[in-house]
Design an enzyme around this catalytic site. Sequence first.
Site, mmCIF file in Angstrom:
data_model
loop_
_atom_site.group_PDB
_atom_site.id
_atom_site.type_symbol
_atom_site.label_atom_id
_atom_site.label_comp_id
_atom_site.label_asym_id
_atom_site.label_seq_id
_atom_site.Cartn_x
_atom_site.Cartn_y
_atom_site.Cartn_z
ATOM 1 N N PHE A 209 46.810 42.571 43.607
ATOM 2 C CA PHE A 209 48.225 42.875 43.836
ATOM 3 C C PHE A 209 48.780 43.788 42.746
ATOM 4 O O PHE A 209 49.456 44.779 43.026
ATOM 5 C CB PHE A 209 49.014 41.564 43.883
ATOM 6 C CG PHE A 209 50.503 41.732 43.981
ATOM 7 C CD1 PHE A 209 51.138 41.751 45.209
ATOM 8 C CD2 PHE A 209 51.290 41.828 42.837
ATOM 9 C CE1 PHE A 209 52.517 41.884 45.308
ATOM 10 C CE2 PHE A 209 52.668 41.976 42.912
ATOM 11 C CZ PHE A 209 53.278 42.006 44.161
ATOM 12 N N ASP A 210 48.517 43.463 41.484
ATOM 13 C CA ASP A 210 49.026 44.255 40.355
ATOM 14 C C ASP A 210 48.578 45.702 40.444
ATOM 15 O O ASP A 210 49.377 46.638 40.310
ATOM 16 C CB ASP A 210 48.524 43.693 39.021
ATOM 17 C CG ASP A 210 49.047 42.318 38.720
ATOM 18 O OD1 ASP A 210 49.019 41.466 39.618
ATOM 19 O OD2 ASP A 210 49.477 42.098 37.583
ATOM 20 N N THR A 211 47.277 45.888 40.652
ATOM 21 C CA THR A 211 46.724 47.238 40.693
ATOM 22 C C THR A 211 47.325 48.028 41.845
ATOM 23 O O THR A 211 47.726 49.193 41.672
ATOM 24 C CB THR A 211 45.195 47.182 40.847
ATOM 25 O OG1 THR A 211 44.626 46.485 39.725
ATOM 26 C CG2 THR A 211 44.610 48.580 40.917
#
Length: 270
Positions: A209-211
């Site tokens: 999700f972060d990437t």
Amino acid sequence: MNPHPDRTAPAGTPLYRRAPLPARHVEPVLDVAVPVFNEQTDLEPNVRRLHAHLRDTFPYPFRITVADNASTDRTPHIAARLADGLAEVDWIRLPEKGRGRALRAVWSGSRAPVLAYTDVDLSTGLAALLPLVAPLISGHSDLAIGTRLAPGSRVVRGPKREVVSRCYNMLLRHTLAVGFSDAQCGFKAVRRDVAQRLLPLVRDGGWFFDTELLVLAERAGLRIHEVPVDWVDDLDSRVDILATALADLRGIARLRREPGRRRRTRAGAV
């Protein structure tokens, strides 16, 4: 509102700023999500530590939202007790695991103009929290990330995790041509108006999700502020490195084969 140019825009391209937040606020300015799964040991002392830090150092009203990812131990009971005892603490219960699902749920439902998250182990030194969110409050930047790979960072972790982290970020630079230095540090913030536009585009509900959020933001020309952090590895971490790495590789491959989505993002989807 004026669009933001890409960080690689040619010289002379004007850089637009979002309006800074008003000096006086009654409602929380910052909502810090803390995703948890079976964290009955660390949850209470670390949330209380985070709460005390914000109470003593943050100059605006704030909220801490514990996002329980289907824990099977006493985590939800502890989260409920914290919410009852501390006015600035809330909690939600999700039926499925996944850090991305937790952040999506908290950030989508929050009315705070600045949204952030930190891992419950507080591996990242809290002294970096105000520098992380200050550029978002002032209107200078759209997102902010803690980085363990910049000059000024101080990191204590084993060689295995060090190699995995550096190789992952190097892979991102070579396959997706990203400009940010550290995709996986569990210490990030985003303005709510930006999150409202990016979250519907993010498909991953887990560790990638972060990437994905950062890649989409960078493709849209949003301004990503990086803060060097002090970071100490959690020796009790239960992250499955192999499974996470395989999921990340699948996520990278998916982003590489979505040129139509990339063009829409560049054209102003956010």
